[in-house]
Design a protein around this motif. Sequence first.
Motif, PDB file in Angstrom:
ATOM      1  N   ASP A   1      38.077  37.333  53.987  1.00 57.03           N
ATOM      2  CA  ASP A   1      37.873  36.318  55.012  1.00 57.03           C
ATOM      3  C   ASP A   1      36.533  35.608  54.827  1.00 57.03           C
ATOM      4  OD1 ASP A   1      40.294  36.946  56.095  1.00 57.03           O
ATOM      5  OD2 ASP A   1      39.490  38.202  57.699  1.00 57.03           O
ATOM      6  N   ILE A   2      35.488  36.380  54.549  1.00 64.73           N
ATOM      7  CA  ILE A   2      34.173  35.770  54.317  1.00 64.73           C
ATOM      8  C   ILE A   2      34.191  34.966  53.024  1.00 64.73           C
ATOM      9  CG2 ILE A   2      31.728  36.228  53.900  1.00 64.73           C
ATOM     10  CD1 ILE A   2      31.972  38.693  55.648  1.00 64.73           C
ATOM     11  N   THR A   3      34.748  35.539  51.986  1.00 70.10           N
ATOM     12  CA  THR A   3      34.767  34.876  50.686  1.00 70.10           C
ATOM     13  C   THR A   3      35.526  33.559  50.740  1.00 70.10           C
ATOM     14  OG1 THR A   3      34.799  37.099  49.717  1.00 70.10           O
ATOM     15  CG2 THR A   3      35.113  35.266  48.219  1.00 70.10           C
ATOM     16  N   ASP A   4      36.564  33.484  51.569  1.00 70.74           N
ATOM     17  CA  ASP A   4      37.350  32.255  51.682  1.00 70.74           C
ATOM     18  C   ASP A   4      36.535  31.096  52.243  1.00 70.74           C
ATOM     19  OD1 ASP A   4      39.634  33.285  50.589  1.00 70.74           O
ATOM     20  OD2 ASP A   4      40.618  33.709  52.498  1.00 70.74           O
ATOM     21  N   ARG A   5      35.438  31.398  52.916  1.00 76.88           N
ATOM     22  CA  ARG A   5      34.603  30.324  53.467  1.00 76.88           C
ATOM     23  C   ARG A   5      33.557  29.842  52.462  1.00 76.88           C
ATOM     24  NH1 ARG A   5      35.560  33.325  58.286  1.00 76.88           N
ATOM     25  NH2 ARG A   5      33.707  34.644  58.050  1.00 76.88           N
TER      26      ARG A   5
ATOM     27  N   GLN B   1      33.828  37.294  43.100  1.00 73.38           N
ATOM     28  CA  GLN B   1      35.141  37.828  42.731  1.00 73.38           C
ATOM     29  C   GLN B   1      35.290  39.261  43.213  1.00 73.38           C
ATOM     30  OE1 GLN B   1      36.079  37.314  38.581  1.00 73.38           O
ATOM     31  NE2 GLN B   1      37.931  38.544  38.688  1.00 73.38           N
ATOM     32  N   ARG B   2      34.243  40.065  43.063  1.00 73.09           N
ATOM     33  CA  ARG B   2      34.299  41.445  43.542  1.00 73.09           C
ATOM     34  C   ARG B   2      34.328  41.503  45.063  1.00 73.09           C
ATOM     35  NH1 ARG B   2      29.733  43.485  42.683  1.00 73.09           N
ATOM     36  NH2 ARG B   2      28.695  41.935  41.346  1.00 73.09           N
TER      37      ARG B   2
ATOM     38  N   PRO C   1      28.948  42.336  49.841  1.00 75.14           N
ATOM     39  CA  PRO C   1      29.423  43.040  51.041  1.00 75.14           C
ATOM     40  C   PRO C   1      28.466  44.112  51.550  1.00 75.14           C
ATOM     41  CG  PRO C   1      31.219  42.762  49.488  1.00 75.14           C
ATOM     42  CD  PRO C   1      29.955  42.379  48.767  1.00 75.14           C
ATOM     43  N   GLN C   2      27.487  44.498  50.746  1.00 73.64           N
ATOM     44  CA  GLN C   2      26.522  45.491  51.208  1.00 73.64           C
ATOM     45  C   GLN C   2      25.460  44.888  52.114  1.00 73.64           C
ATOM     46  OE1 GLN C   2      26.534  48.916  50.789  1.00 73.64           O
ATOM     47  NE2 GLN C   2      28.607  48.418  50.102  1.00 73.64           N
TER      48      GLN C   2
ATOM     49  N   ALA D   1      34.537  48.257  41.398  1.00 76.44           N
ATOM     50  CA  ALA D   1      34.952  47.227  40.454  1.00 76.44           C
ATOM     51  C   ALA D   1      33.885  47.044  39.386  1.00 76.44           C
ATOM     52  CB  ALA D   1      35.185  45.910  41.199  1.00 76.44           C
ATOM     53  N   GLU D   2      34.317  46.945  38.138  1.00 78.29           N
ATOM     54  CA  GLU D   2      33.360  46.692  37.070  1.00 78.29           C
ATOM     55  C   GLU D   2      32.661  45.368  37.321  1.00 78.29           C
ATOM     56  OE1 GLU D   2      35.226  48.957  33.237  1.00 78.29           O
ATOM     57  OE2 GLU D   2      36.087  47.012  33.762  1.00 78.29           O
ATOM     58  N   ARG D   3      31.438  45.237  36.835  1.00 74.48           N
ATOM     59  CA  ARG D   3      30.617  44.087  37.180  1.00 74.48           C
ATOM     60  C   ARG D   3      29.762  43.636  36.004  1.00 74.48           C
ATOM     61  NH1 ARG D   3      27.582  48.338  40.291  1.00 74.48           N
ATOM     62  NH2 ARG D   3      25.774  48.885  38.988  1.00 74.48           N
ATOM     63  N   LEU D   4      29.232  42.441  36.147  1.00 76.47           N
ATOM     64  CA  LEU D   4      28.202  41.949  35.249  1.00 76.47           C
ATOM     65  C   LEU D   4      26.840  42.268  35.855  1.00 76.47           C
ATOM     66  CD1 LEU D   4      29.453  38.354  34.298  1.00 76.47           C
ATOM     67  CD2 LEU D   4      29.636  40.447  32.940  1.00 76.47           C
ATOM     68  N   GLU D   5      25.907  42.639  35.004  1.00 70.61           N
ATOM     69  CA  GLU D   5      24.547  42.821  35.488  1.00 70.61           C
ATOM     70  C   GLU D   5      23.560  42.421  34.395  1.00 70.61           C
ATOM     71  OE1 GLU D   5      23.465  47.502  34.801  1.00 70.61           O
ATOM     72  OE2 GLU D   5      24.652  47.041  36.575  1.00 70.61           O
ATOM     73  N   LEU D   6      22.387  42.052  34.828  1.00 71.75           N
ATOM     74  CA  LEU D   6      21.328  41.605  33.935  1.00 71.75           C
ATOM     75  C   LEU D   6      20.367  42.766  33.712  1.00 71.75           C
ATOM     76  CD1 LEU D   6      20.624  38.869  32.596  1.00 71.75           C
ATOM     77  CD2 LEU D   6      19.112  38.426  34.548  1.00 71.75           C
ATOM     78  N   ARG D   7      20.090  43.063  32.449  1.00 68.10           N
ATOM     79  CA  ARG D   7      19.238  44.204  32.115  1.00 68.10           C
ATOM     80  C   ARG D   7      18.109  43.770  31.181  1.00 68.10           C
ATOM     81  NH1 ARG D   7      24.112  48.309  30.253  1.00 68.10           N
ATOM     82  NH2 ARG D   7      25.015  48.672  32.336  1.00 68.10           N
ATOM     83  N   VAL D   8      16.929  44.260  31.459  1.00 65.65           N
ATOM     84  CA  VAL D   8      15.819  44.115  30.518  1.00 65.65           C
ATOM     85  C   VAL D   8      15.823  45.356  29.631  1.00 65.65           C
ATOM     86  CG1 VAL D   8      13.315  43.922  30.248  1.00 65.65           C
ATOM     87  CG2 VAL D   8      14.469  42.738  32.140  1.00 65.65           C
TER      88      VAL D   8
END
Length: 269
Positions: free
Chosen positions: A159-163, A151-152, A79-80, A54-61
């Motif tokens: 199940d985990i995200t729902d908590r 969201q990803r 999830p990793q 899934a495409e994502r947001l990331e912070l880059r210097v």
Amino acid sequence: MPHTPPSIAVSYDQPHQQAWAEAVAAQLGLPIARKFNDPHPMHLAVAEVPVGQAERLELRVVEAGHPLAGGHGVFADLPQLDTTSPAGRSLKTPLLKAVGINKRSGATRPRVLDATAGLGEDTWLLAAAGCTVTAVERHPIVHALLADALQRARLTEPDITDRITLADRTDATDALREAAETSRFDVVLIDPMFPGSPRRKTTERKPMRVLRWLVGEDADADGLLESAMKAASRRVVVKRPKHAPHLAGVEPVAVHSGKGLRFEVIPTS
């Protein structure tokens, strides 16, 4: 010396990501990065990812010559985190012991307010252990990264995200004040950003160094503990670096140590 955060622009890797980038920029009140010679040293990027991810947001210097420039951007891939191996499922991890999860508690899990959620690692580990967790993050960029990560994560671990409930961006002090009025939480976890130490400079992970440059330290950290004590019905858990002093000088009743950090337990009842 007062903290001076870097100026930030929103960028994107592929043309089809432009609309998403523009929406993020509008939401956060940030400019879109110029294609060439952009003056902002840090970008919140809509990142190109391998096929199937899934495409994502990331912070880059992106500032040329900056020691944090290049390499992987900063993002959360919740999830990793290890929650399935024997070690990952163990109730003996410092975090779970600190919030009061053990064999004697059975299937009962505390309601937790993670008042300084950051990129959500502790939030995720607690939810994976069965806790219902409300995550609060006040910095707008970090909040956006955490919202994107959740969201990803929902795509593979619903199940985990729902908590997990990610609160609308608010100051931790305000969230704690509301929690004190509603008595919704058994445990409050606080993990204030702490000053960097010269001896940690070469060992601290790059994501933390980038976030420290972005956020600075939490000048109101001592006050957070006082507010947290009013908001938790059972205990406050304070996450600290291994050699850092006790927050606000308060001695914990128990300390559960991990690699380079510790979780201090302060009862409220």
